[in-house]
Design a protein around this motif. Sequence first.
Motif, PDB file in Angstrom:
ATOM      1  N   TYR A 203      47.575  43.030  21.500  1.00 54.65           N
ATOM      2  CA  TYR A 203      46.405  43.036  21.040  1.00 54.65           C
ATOM      3  C   TYR A 203      45.382  42.945  20.880  1.00 54.65           C
ATOM      4  CZ  TYR A 203      48.756  45.472  24.924  1.00 54.65           C
ATOM      5  OH  TYR A 203      49.127  46.254  26.081  1.00 54.65           O
ATOM      6  N   GLY A 204      46.084  43.264  19.102  1.00 57.18           N
ATOM      7  CA  GLY A 204      45.206  43.223  18.082  1.00 57.18           C
ATOM      8  C   GLY A 204      44.173  41.534  17.930  1.00 57.18           C
ATOM      9  N   VAL A 205      45.159  40.624  18.709  1.00 58.62           N
ATOM     10  CA  VAL A 205      44.198  39.225  18.100  1.00 58.62           C
ATOM     11  C   VAL A 205      43.824  38.645  19.116  1.00 58.62           C
ATOM     12  CG1 VAL A 205      46.188  38.761  16.466  1.00 58.62           C
ATOM     13  CG2 VAL A 205      46.849  38.181  19.006  1.00 58.62           C
ATOM     14  N   GLY A 206      44.011  39.378  20.082  1.00 61.98           N
ATOM     15  CA  GLY A 206      43.264  39.069  21.613  1.00 61.98           C
ATOM     16  C   GLY A 206      44.410  38.022  22.568  1.00 61.98           C
ATOM     17  N   LEU A 207      45.559  38.536  22.573  1.00 65.53           N
ATOM     18  CA  LEU A 207      46.448  37.862  23.732  1.00 65.53           C
ATOM     19  C   LEU A 207      46.904  39.592  24.124  1.00 65.53           C
ATOM     20  CD1 LEU A 207      48.465  35.984  20.883  1.00 65.53           C
ATOM     21  CD2 LEU A 207      46.626  35.031  22.606  1.00 65.53           C
ATOM     22  N   TYR A 208      47.127  38.872  25.142  1.00 66.34           N
ATOM     23  CA  TYR A 208      47.890  39.935  26.601  1.00 66.34           C
ATOM     24  C   TYR A 208      49.115  39.537  27.219  1.00 66.34           C
ATOM     25  CZ  TYR A 208      48.786  42.234  30.688  1.00 66.34           C
ATOM     26  OH  TYR A 208      49.286  43.051  31.710  1.00 66.34           O
ATOM     27  N   LEU A 209      49.865  40.514  26.615  1.00 65.05           N
ATOM     28  CA  LEU A 209      51.629  39.249  27.170  1.00 65.05           C
ATOM     29  C   LEU A 209      51.828  40.234  28.326  1.00 65.05           C
ATOM     30  CD1 LEU A 209      51.607  38.364  24.007  1.00 65.05           C
ATOM     31  CD2 LEU A 209      54.159  39.258  23.805  1.00 65.05           C
ATOM     32  N   GLU A 210      52.386  39.558  29.792  1.00 63.79           N
ATOM     33  CA  GLU A 210      52.525  40.211  30.355  1.00 63.79           C
ATOM     34  C   GLU A 210      54.083  39.810  30.697  1.00 63.79           C
ATOM     35  OE1 GLU A 210      51.585  38.810  35.798  1.00 63.79           O
ATOM     36  OE2 GLU A 210      50.330  38.452  33.917  1.00 63.79           O
ATOM     37  N   PRO A 211      55.027  40.793  31.279  1.00 68.62           N
ATOM     38  CA  PRO A 211      56.482  40.366  31.407  1.00 68.62           C
ATOM     39  C   PRO A 211      56.840  40.451  33.552  1.00 68.62           C
ATOM     40  CG  PRO A 211      56.078  43.057  30.694  1.00 68.62           C
ATOM     41  CD  PRO A 211      54.763  42.321  30.530  1.00 68.62           C
ATOM     42  N   GLN A 212      57.341  39.450  33.023  1.00 68.87           N
ATOM     43  CA  GLN A 212      57.876  38.968  34.447  1.00 68.87           C
ATOM     44  C   GLN A 212      59.512  39.020  34.516  1.00 68.87           C
ATOM     45  OE1 GLN A 212      55.713  35.491  35.981  1.00 68.87           O
ATOM     46  NE2 GLN A 212      53.798  36.873  35.745  1.00 68.87           N
ATOM     47  N   MET A 213      59.607  39.495  35.439  1.00 75.14           N
ATOM     48  CA  MET A 213      61.464  39.192  35.685  1.00 75.14           C
ATOM     49  C   MET A 213      61.653  38.157  37.169  1.00 75.14           C
ATOM     50  SD  MET A 213      63.545  42.651  34.936  1.00 75.14           S
ATOM     51  CE  MET A 213      62.748  43.850  36.102  1.00 75.14           C
ATOM     52  N   VAL A 214      62.571  37.485  37.411  1.00 70.57           N
ATOM     53  CA  VAL A 214      62.924  36.073  38.630  1.00 70.57           C
ATOM     54  C   VAL A 214      63.477  36.422  39.262  1.00 70.57           C
ATOM     55  CG1 VAL A 214      63.769  33.943  38.727  1.00 70.57           C
ATOM     56  CG2 VAL A 214      62.742  34.181  36.731  1.00 70.57           C
ATOM     57  N   GLU A 215      63.149  37.142  40.274  1.00 67.85           N
ATOM     58  CA  GLU A 215      63.981  37.033  41.751  1.00 67.85           C
ATOM     59  C   GLU A 215      65.158  36.840  41.881  1.00 67.85           C
ATOM     60  OE1 GLU A 215      63.398  36.086  46.130  1.00 67.85           O
ATOM     61  OE2 GLU A 215      62.382  37.868  46.055  1.00 67.85           O
ATOM     62  N   THR A 216      66.617  37.186  41.750  1.00 68.73           N
ATOM     63  CA  THR A 216      67.952  36.083  41.011  1.00 68.73           C
ATOM     64  C   THR A 216      68.777  36.917  42.597  1.00 68.73           C
ATOM     65  OG1 THR A 216      67.992  38.571  40.492  1.00 68.73           O
ATOM     66  CG2 THR A 216      68.387  36.957  38.913  1.00 68.73           C
ATOM     67  N   SER A 217      67.511  37.362  43.765  1.00 70.57           N
ATOM     68  CA  SER A 217      68.260  37.471  44.779  1.00 70.57           C
ATOM     69  C   SER A 217      67.420  38.702  45.522  1.00 70.57           C
ATOM     70  CB  SER A 217      69.368  38.342  44.790  1.00 70.57           C
ATOM     71  OG  SER A 217      69.551  39.663  44.605  1.00 70.57           O
ATOM     72  N   PRO A 218      67.143  38.456  47.304  1.00 72.44           N
ATOM     73  CA  PRO A 218      66.220  38.598  48.194  1.00 72.44           C
ATOM     74  C   PRO A 218      66.126  40.150  47.681  1.00 72.44           C
ATOM     75  CG  PRO A 218      67.335  37.094  49.686  1.00 72.44           C
ATOM     76  CD  PRO A 218      68.423  37.356  48.217  1.00 72.44           C
ATOM     77  N   GLY A 219      64.824  40.461  47.052  1.00 71.52           N
ATOM     78  CA  GLY A 219      64.550  42.435  46.071  1.00 71.52           C
ATOM     79  C   GLY A 219      64.575  42.410  45.528  1.00 71.52           C
ATOM     80  N   HIS A 220      65.310  41.666  44.704  1.00 70.69           N
ATOM     81  CA  HIS A 220      66.243  41.636  43.231  1.00 70.69           C
ATOM     82  C   HIS A 220      65.584  41.130  41.606  1.00 70.69           C
ATOM     83  CE1 HIS A 220      69.040  44.468  44.987  1.00 70.69           C
ATOM     84  NE2 HIS A 220      68.996  43.917  45.928  1.00 70.69           N
TER      85      HIS A 220
END
Length: 226
Positions: free
Chosen positions: A26-43
């Motif tokens: 945050y202090g260096v002006g970067l917002y790290l947004e985690p995401q996960m890949v859909e590995t099967s429908p709904g999961h």
Amino acid sequence: MSRVVVVCEGETEEEFVRDVLAPGFYGVGLYLEPQMVETSPGHRGGALNYDRVKPHLRNTLRQKSAPVVTTLFDLYKLDKRFPGFEQSRSLHDLGQRLDVLRRELHADIVAAAGCQPGRFIPYIQPYEFEALLFSDVPTLTRVEPGWQAASDALAAARAAAESPEHINDRPETKPAAHLERELSNPSYRKRRHGPIAAQKIGLAKIEAECAFFAAWLAQIRELAQP
């Protein structure tokens, strides 16, 4: 603040990015947004299939907001369909193996997304997330009162490897196997204990012990506006 999407292996890595990595940027002006890949429908998360990883990365890079995208995937049990997998498997040097995987993944995703090369930073963690926790075994074993008895065994596992990231990828000796075997009362649970332990150890200590991880974070820091 610049947005950096971190596509994660699973829920533990997602929480690690959210609770440990993101606050450090945050202090260096970067917002790290985690995401996960859909590995099967709904999961989402776990057992990453490259046929699903590739379109997720491509589509994220094509967003109008034009985020930088990076990855946090485990080398352990990496899908054989990842670009460069067969070529890298014949290499004994861990750094060379990772270089091949990153280079081939970068080329494949940038070509699919049609984006500027600098907007995709591939990273594959050797050999899995739990390696980072071996950066400070004394702090790790203080997470739960019943874990103190495991200090010597875990310290020996760490001492036997060149670095935490070199603790190997055989099923019985991978980092998580050591933790699951030695830590009891309560038993080690990846999602429950992993992010907590990493937070207590701290990024500075992890980077000091884990050169591949540190090099990845250095690439992300370079995105910060001067």
